[in-house]
Motif scaffolding. Structure first.
Motif, mmCIF file in Angstrom:
data_model
loop_
_atom_site.group_PDB
_atom_site.id
_atom_site.type_symbol
_atom_site.label_atom_id
_atom_site.label_comp_id
_atom_site.label_asym_id
_atom_site.label_seq_id
_atom_site.Cartn_x
_atom_site.Cartn_y
_atom_site.Cartn_z
ATOM 1 N N ARG A 47 0.808 -1.224 0.000
ATOM 2 C CA ARG A 47 0.000 0.000 0.000
ATOM 3 C C ARG A 47 0.841 1.274 0.000
ATOM 4 N NH1 ARG A 47 -5.396 -0.634 1.990
ATOM 5 N NH2 ARG A 47 -5.070 1.255 3.187
ATOM 6 N N ASN A 50 1.200 2.966 -3.762
ATOM 7 C CA ASN A 50 0.328 3.951 -4.395
ATOM 8 C C ASN A 50 -0.195 4.971 -3.381
ATOM 9 O OD1 ASN A 50 -1.648 2.515 -3.091
ATOM 10 N ND2 ASN A 50 -3.017 2.378 -4.850
ATOM 11 N N ILE A 52 -1.724 4.759 -0.689
ATOM 12 C CA ILE A 52 -3.070 4.643 -0.148
ATOM 13 C C ILE A 52 -3.024 4.520 1.374
ATOM 14 C CG2 ILE A 52 -3.460 2.151 -0.315
ATOM 15 C CD1 ILE A 52 -6.131 3.374 -1.900
ATOM 16 N N THR A 55 -4.016 7.689 3.722
ATOM 17 C CA THR A 55 -5.355 8.036 4.190
ATOM 18 C C THR A 55 -5.606 7.531 5.601
ATOM 19 O OG1 THR A 55 -6.195 6.007 3.213
ATOM 20 C CG2 THR A 55 -6.286 7.964 1.852
ATOM 21 N N ILE A 56 -4.678 6.736 6.136
ATOM 22 C CA ILE A 56 -4.869 6.202 7.486
ATOM 23 C C ILE A 56 -4.257 7.161 8.496
ATOM 24 C CG2 ILE A 56 -4.314 4.283 9.026
ATOM 25 C CD1 ILE A 56 -4.231 2.503 6.533
ATOM 26 N N GLU A 57 -5.024 7.433 9.546
ATOM 27 C CA GLU A 57 -4.587 8.364 10.585
ATOM 28 C C GLU A 57 -3.338 7.821 11.294
ATOM 29 O OE1 GLU A 57 -7.388 10.718 11.883
ATOM 30 O OE2 GLU A 57 -5.773 11.848 12.831
ATOM 31 N N ASP A 80 -3.275 11.922 -6.602
ATOM 32 C CA ASP A 80 -4.325 11.286 -7.401
ATOM 33 C C ASP A 80 -3.753 10.696 -8.690
ATOM 34 O OD1 ASP A 80 -6.220 11.940 -5.506
ATOM 35 O OD2 ASP A 80 -6.606 13.899 -6.406
ATOM 36 N N ARG A 83 -1.908 7.508 -7.904
ATOM 37 C CA ARG A 83 -2.810 6.378 -7.662
ATOM 38 C C ARG A 83 -3.444 5.889 -8.957
ATOM 39 N NH1 ARG A 83 -5.486 8.978 -2.701
ATOM 40 N NH2 ARG A 83 -3.883 8.696 -1.116
ATOM 41 N N ARG A 84 -3.616 6.780 -9.906
ATOM 42 C CA ARG A 84 -4.179 6.336 -11.176
ATOM 43 C C ARG A 84 -3.158 5.496 -11.934
ATOM 44 N NH1 ARG A 84 -4.962 10.488 -15.506
ATOM 45 N NH2 ARG A 84 -5.649 11.775 -13.776
ATOM 46 N N GLY A 87 -2.536 1.254 -9.738
ATOM 47 C CA GLY A 87 -3.859 0.859 -9.271
ATOM 48 C C GLY A 87 -3.795 -0.288 -8.290
ATOM 49 N N MET A 88 -4.911 -0.512 -7.590
ATOM 50 C CA MET A 88 -4.890 -1.557 -6.573
ATOM 51 C C MET A 88 -6.156 -2.408 -6.604
ATOM 52 S SD MET A 88 -3.717 -1.167 -2.725
ATOM 53 C CE MET A 88 -3.280 -2.628 -1.843
ATOM 54 N N PHE A 90 -8.172 -5.318 -4.289
ATOM 55 C CA PHE A 90 -8.190 -5.625 -2.864
ATOM 56 C C PHE A 90 -8.573 -7.076 -2.601
ATOM 57 C CE2 PHE A 90 -8.716 -1.169 -3.551
ATOM 58 C CZ PHE A 90 -7.910 -0.586 -2.597
ATOM 59 N N LEU A 161 -9.914 -1.016 -13.043
ATOM 60 C CA LEU A 161 -8.587 -0.418 -12.935
ATOM 61 C C LEU A 161 -7.966 -0.185 -14.296
ATOM 62 C CD1 LEU A 161 -6.301 -2.164 -10.343
ATOM 63 C CD2 LEU A 161 -7.197 0.154 -10.322
ATOM 64 N N LYS B 96 -8.814 15.567 11.119
ATOM 65 C CA LYS B 96 -7.802 14.783 11.820
ATOM 66 C C LYS B 96 -8.213 14.722 13.283
ATOM 67 C CE LYS B 96 -4.097 14.705 8.825
ATOM 68 N NZ LYS B 96 -4.256 15.768 7.832
ATOM 69 N N TYR B 165 -15.736 1.280 3.792
ATOM 70 C CA TYR B 165 -14.451 1.929 3.533
ATOM 71 C C TYR B 165 -13.855 1.412 2.231
ATOM 72 C CZ TYR B 165 -10.009 4.100 4.782
ATOM 73 O OH TYR B 165 -8.891 4.896 4.798
ATOM 74 N N GLU B 169 -11.615 3.232 -0.797
ATOM 75 C CA GLU B 169 -10.275 2.815 -1.228
ATOM 76 C C GLU B 169 -10.257 2.476 -2.712
ATOM 77 O OE1 GLU B 169 -7.779 1.111 2.493
ATOM 78 O OE2 GLU B 169 -8.959 -0.356 1.395
ATOM 79 N N TRP B 172 -10.276 5.766 -4.604
ATOM 80 C CA TRP B 172 -8.974 6.446 -4.532
ATOM 81 C C TRP B 172 -7.971 5.773 -5.444
ATOM 82 C CZ3 TRP B 172 -9.217 6.074 1.486
ATOM 83 C CH2 TRP B 172 -10.098 7.043 1.955
ATOM 84 N N SER B 173 -8.000 4.440 -5.479
ATOM 85 C CA SER B 173 -6.949 3.768 -6.232
ATOM 86 C C SER B 173 -7.213 3.828 -7.734
ATOM 87 C CB SER B 173 -6.745 2.338 -5.747
ATOM 88 O OG SER B 173 -7.813 1.560 -6.159
ATOM 89 N N LEU B 174 -8.319 4.467 -8.143
ATOM 90 C CA LEU B 174 -8.491 4.788 -9.565
ATOM 91 C C LEU B 174 -8.004 6.204 -9.849
ATOM 92 C CD1 LEU B 174 -12.102 3.412 -10.051
ATOM 93 C CD2 LEU B 174 -9.999 2.364 -10.829
ATOM 94 N N GLY B 175 -7.410 6.834 -8.843
ATOM 95 C CA GLY B 175 -6.951 8.209 -9.023
ATOM 96 C C GLY B 175 -8.054 9.235 -8.835
ATOM 97 N N VAL B 176 -9.175 8.800 -8.265
ATOM 98 C CA VAL B 176 -10.272 9.741 -8.015
ATOM 99 C C VAL B 176 -9.979 10.469 -6.703
ATOM 100 C CG1 VAL B 176 -12.742 9.925 -7.567
ATOM 101 C CG2 VAL B 176 -11.902 8.314 -9.276
ATOM 102 N N SER B 177 -10.125 11.795 -6.715
ATOM 103 C CA SER B 177 -9.725 12.571 -5.548
ATOM 104 C C SER B 177 -10.676 12.314 -4.382
ATOM 105 C CB SER B 177 -9.741 14.053 -5.884
ATOM 106 O OG SER B 177 -11.084 14.466 -6.071
ATOM 107 N N ARG B 178 -10.261 12.782 -3.227
ATOM 108 C CA ARG B 178 -11.075 12.586 -2.033
ATOM 109 C C ARG B 178 -12.453 13.186 -2.193
ATOM 110 N NH1 ARG B 178 -7.673 11.549 2.985
ATOM 111 N NH2 ARG B 178 -9.521 11.212 4.242
#
Ligand code: ATP
Ligand code: MG
Lengths: 251, 285
Positions: A47, A50, A52, A55-57, A80, A83-84, A87-88, A90, A161, B96, B165, B169, B172-178
């Protein structure tokens, strides 16, 4: 050619040191497998490729991950876009609660990668063909992606993807919720995809790694113990720990 | 003395106590509804719902009170829903876990516990007097919307949290913004939950009296509401007036008014419940 280079990578979940000083070079158009016991950090490492984990705190990352010559952890990197490109897929298939067509078209439409409907149609068809779903589903594109079998769902996630044309595909135990037949099909698919994409796969199934991958990394407690050609890792590893694990003496 | 019940018997007693407690919950509701329907149904007619009061409110209809309540409540929800949903999105998807966020969350919990009459006084001080809205629909709506904000935020956060969730994920992993992920994946899937929460909020604030007492409600207005800055009659306050302030008030009109208010609130809740069941059924994850 090395498409990804990981340099001195460390990752902390708040205070927990999950990835320790990992260095690794991943070759383009090969399948690279990550194996190791549960909790050793395979998913975490995957992870980071890319971003990802960002996004985890509480996650803190040190070191560099260089993709195509650019450090993706540069402060001004476009997350972004990264990440494009990387790709991932899951562990559990996670199609959106949308039609099959809209699942595949989603990334294209939201990222405005295409402007015309016929271009979208074409890429949807092409992507579904690449994952061998087109013939079965071409008349059911309006059906919800959630109504498919798990194997088809996982294929759909891969089609979604590749519609946005990444260079690298990360897969985190993509077969763990599938039966053996479906697993074999997905493995075949990966072999076909590797001519176009670089594939990095995490698996807890050593036979799977041995069957499909070109290179294998063995991880233990956040460290990359050994990384080499798959044949070498499984027949003649240079580290004792690797040998214990691949021969089943791990304990 | 060493007294021990036989386990079978104690099981039966426990069951009986639990069952009776549950029955106790519905008995008052049934009695109230029965009593109101019995005494009030004779007043209900098309005329009662659609005409102005007559003879010092002792006859005629309650149209201005119905419209007054509807306009305050709808106006309130139109203010509180967008603000509440935006706050919920911020708290859930962006914030946060820092001191400010914790203070905000604490404030939301505590605001939900403030007595409604305090909101009424607050509305009088801020909206009616300081901001010069006067006693009006808008002042009442703003007061109610502030009172309902914590509830809307809490239900909207629940709805956002119920969207897996894994969908975020994947997006996001397609490059789509938040933000695009929220806009195209999270919100559409949370919408049913948000809407049912909003309907329940409408039901809840329709019956509130204290917050509109000083901010919107009038004893009697001889015409229908014309603008946001009009004082209006409102069902709960009207009910209070005709029950306590007007001598020789026919009983069936009092109970008829209560019945209309009750029906308004109950039908909203019913719609919310049916909608919730429906959306659960069609949801596929
Ligand atoms: N969000 C998180 N917060 C804190 N610790 C985490 C978090 N995610 C993972 N960890 C910890 O980091 C370590 C590595 O986790 P990771 O999920 O990468 O392991 P894994 O090798 O993929 O295991 P598995 O085979 O079970 O999937 C584990 O000890 C785990 O408990
Ligand atoms: Mg894992």
């Amino acid at each position: 050619m090395d498409i990804i280079e990981i340099k001195n990578l460390n990752l902390f979940y708040t205070n927990f040191h999950a990835i320790k000083d990992v260095n690794m070079k991943i070759k383009a158009n090969k399948i690279t497998a990550l194996i190791g016991p549960s909790g050793c950090g395979k998913s975490t490492l995957l992870r980071t490729l890319n971003r990802i984990n960002d996004t985890i705190e509480g996650v803190r990352i040190e070191g560099d991950v260089i993709v195509n010559g650019k450090n993706i952890y540069d402060p001004d990197a476009d997350v972004d876009r990264i990440r494009r490109n990387v790709g991932m897929v899951f562990q559990r298939p996670n199609p959106f609660p949308l039609s099959i067509y809209n699942n595949v078209a989603f990334g294209l439409q939201i990222n405005r990668l295409v402007s015309r409907k016929d271009e979208t149609d074409f890429i949807v068809k092409e992507s579904l063909e690449d994952v061998q779903l087109w013939d079965d589903l071409k008349d059911k594109l309006k059906m919800s992606g959630l109504e498919l079998s798990l194997e088809q769902q996982q294929r759909l996630c891969i089609a979604r993807l590749i519609a946005v044309k990444p260079e690298i595909i990360l897969l985190d135990e993509p077969c763990s919720s599938l039966d053996p037949m479906a697993t074999a099909h997905i493995e075949e698919l990966m072999q076909e995809l590797k001519s176009k994409y670089t594939i990095v796969i995490v698996t807890h199934n050593m036979q799977q790694a041995a069957r499909i991958s070109d290179e294998t990394g063995y991880m233990l407690l956040g460290k990359l113990i050994e990384f080499d050609a798959t044949g070498k890792i499984f027949t003649n590893p240079s580290k004792q720990e690797t040998d214990d694990y691949v021969s089943g003496r791990f304990g | 003395m060493n007294f021990k019940l036989n386990p079978k018997l104690s099981q039966k007693i426990a069951y009986a106590v639990l069952f009776l407690s549950t029955i106790l919950v519905i008995i008052p509701v049934l009695i109230i509804v029965f009593n109101i329907v019995k005494n009030g149904y004779s007043a209900i007619s098309w005329e009662f719902l659609t005409t102005m009061p007559k003879d010092g409110m002792r006859a005629g209809g309650i149209l201005p009170a119905i419209l007054g309540t509807l306009s305050i409540v709808l106006c309130a929800i139109m203010i509180t829903l967008p603000v509440g949903v935006c706050a919920a999105i911020y708290l859930n998807e962006y914030a946060k876990d820092n001191l400010l966020t914790r203070i905000i969350k604490l404030a939301i919990v505590n605001l939900a516990g403030v007595p409604s009459v305090v909101y009424g006084l607050f509305g009088l001080g801020i909206f009616v007097m300081l901001l010069g809205c006067g006693v009006s629909i808008i002042a009442g709506a703003l007061t109610l919307s502030i009172m309902e904000l914590p509830v809307i935020i809490t239900t909207a956060r629940g709805a956002l949290n119920s969207v897996p969730y894994a969908f975020r994920e994947a997006s996001w992993s397609l490059g789509v913004s938040r933000w695009q992920t929220i806009r195209h994946i999270v919100l559409p899937n949370a919408l049913p939950g948000i809407m049912t929460g909003a309907i329940l909020s409408i039901a809840r604030i329709s019956g509130e009296t204290a917050p509109i007492l000083f901010t919107a409600a009038a004893f009697y207005v001889p015409h229908l509401p014309k603008s946001m800055f009009d004082q209006v009659m409102a069902l709960p306050y009207h009910l209070y007036i005709i029950s306590t302030q007007i001598p020789n008030m026919p009983k069936n009109i009092i109970f008829g008014t209560a019945l209309v208010l009750l029906m308004l609130v109950l039908s909203m809740s019913l719609i919310a419940i049916v909608a919730r069941i429906y959306f659960r059924k069609i949801r596929k994850w």
